[in-house]
Scaffold this active site. Structure first.
Site, PDB file in Angstrom:
ATOM      1  N   GLY A 192      -5.138  47.680  26.333  1.00 33.85           N
ATOM      2  CA  GLY A 192      -4.986  48.427  27.596  1.00 33.85           C
ATOM      3  C   GLY A 192      -6.078  49.403  27.555  1.00 33.85           C
ATOM      4  CD1 TRP A 197      -2.172  44.544  16.777  1.00 30.48           C
ATOM      5  CD2 TRP A 197      -3.663  45.737  16.857  1.00 30.48           C
ATOM      6  NE1 TRP A 197      -2.095  44.429  15.711  1.00 30.48           N
ATOM      7  CE2 TRP A 197      -3.067  45.274  15.516  1.00 30.48           C
ATOM      8  CE3 TRP A 197      -4.993  46.743  16.937  1.00 30.48           C
ATOM      9  CZ2 TRP A 197      -3.985  45.764  14.129  1.00 30.48           C
ATOM     10  CZ3 TRP A 197      -5.118  47.100  15.756  1.00 30.48           C
ATOM     11  CH2 TRP A 197      -5.134  46.790  14.546  1.00 30.48           C
ATOM     12  CG  ASP A 198       1.564  46.194  22.766  1.00 31.54           C
ATOM     13  OD1 ASP A 198       1.048  44.865  22.902  1.00 31.54           O
ATOM     14  OD2 ASP A 198       2.634  46.194  22.916  1.00 31.54           O
ATOM     15  CB  ILE A 199      -2.601  51.612  22.595  1.00 31.88           C
ATOM     16  CG1 ILE A 199      -0.489  52.073  22.587  1.00 31.88           C
ATOM     17  CG2 ILE A 199      -3.186  53.042  22.861  1.00 31.88           C
ATOM     18  CD1 ILE A 199       0.127  52.886  21.375  1.00 31.88           C
TER      19      ILE A 199
END
Length: 258
Positions: free
Chosen positions: A23, A18-20
């Site tokens: 971004g 989810w972080d990727i």
């Protein structure tokens, strides 16, 4: 959803998915807002919540619809969902992942291993020419393939599978990746050896983006804390005297005063 079949304990993914995705979506949102501004002259506030990214992704993957309709996403180890794909162990203890999503990949896997797909079709009563059929019969396919993999070394499998055009990849530590895969070396234009202060030279990636209209942005070391303080303040229009006063008052800092 993740973990061995039948296990009750959850298994975390090592990939911060989810972080990727957050971004990437933030970058797309900023580009869309910039395009809107170039066309209309009006700016936009772009808002994005990490939880909304995660919820949108599992919704787009059909997991929410599956749950709403009463379905259960069961753990299935390293098996691919929706088609055939799973891991196998070699004679020398290495593991490889094999995929057969498309007709071409399925034909290549049969060509490499000599798999009797017709016999499996008769035995399982499943149409193995389809992705869904291969998913339904995944256990039977795996049982038929496992002895073939376990009788061969990793080096043998690398050549056989690659020559046949099969879709596969090795499970590997990062040390094995560095030692065995030329794509993770300076043979790949993505990488350069860059000196990092206090550490030394390290294999360092550049931007993975390639544009025909511009050179690839080269690999760079991580900046030291405060290294670009003066440069940034100058770009904002502050004079040397103003920057000096900010340093003297302890409002800003850098690794060295210039």
């Amino acid at each position: 959803m993740t973990g061995p079949r039948g296990a009750d304990e959850p298994t975390n993914s090592v990939l911060p998915a989810w972080d990727i995705a957050m971004g990437e979506m933030a970058a797309v949102g900023l580009l869309a807002a910039d395009r809107h501004r170039s066309r209309t002259g009006k700016g936009s506030l772009v808002k994005l919540a990490l939880s909304d990214v995660a919820l949108a992704m599992v919704g787009n993957l059909g997991r929410l619809a599956q749950a709403e309709r009463g379905g259960m996403a069961e753990k299935d180890g390293n098996s691919l969902y929706g088609a055939f794909g799973r891991d196998f162990i070699t004679a020398d203890g290495r593991r490889v992942m094999v995929m057969a999503l498309t007709d071409r990949q399925w034909a290549a896997l049969q060509r490499a291993t000599g798999l009797d797909a017709a016999g499996l079709t008769s035995a399982t009563g499943t149409d193995l020419s389809t992705e869904s059929g291969r998913f339904v019969a995944r256990d039977a396919i795996s049982a038929a393939l496992a002895p073939w993999f376990s009788a061969r070394s990793f080096a043998e499998l690398r050549h056989i599978l690659s020559d046949a055009g099969a879709s596969w990849g090795p499970y590997q530590t990062f040390q094995q990746l560095l030692a065995e895969d030329p794509r993770c070396s300076t043979d790949n234009p993505l990488f350069s050896r860059v000196d990092h202060p206090g550490i030394g030279p390290l294999l360092t990636p550049a931007s993975p983006l390639y544009f025909s209209s511009a050179n690839r942005v080269g690999a760079r070391r991580a900046p030291l804390p405060g290294e670009h303080t003066d440069e940034i303040l100058t770009s904002l229009g502050l004079s040397d005297d103003e920057i000096g006063r900010l340093h003297d008052r302890g409002i800003v800092a850098g690794p060295t005063r210039t």
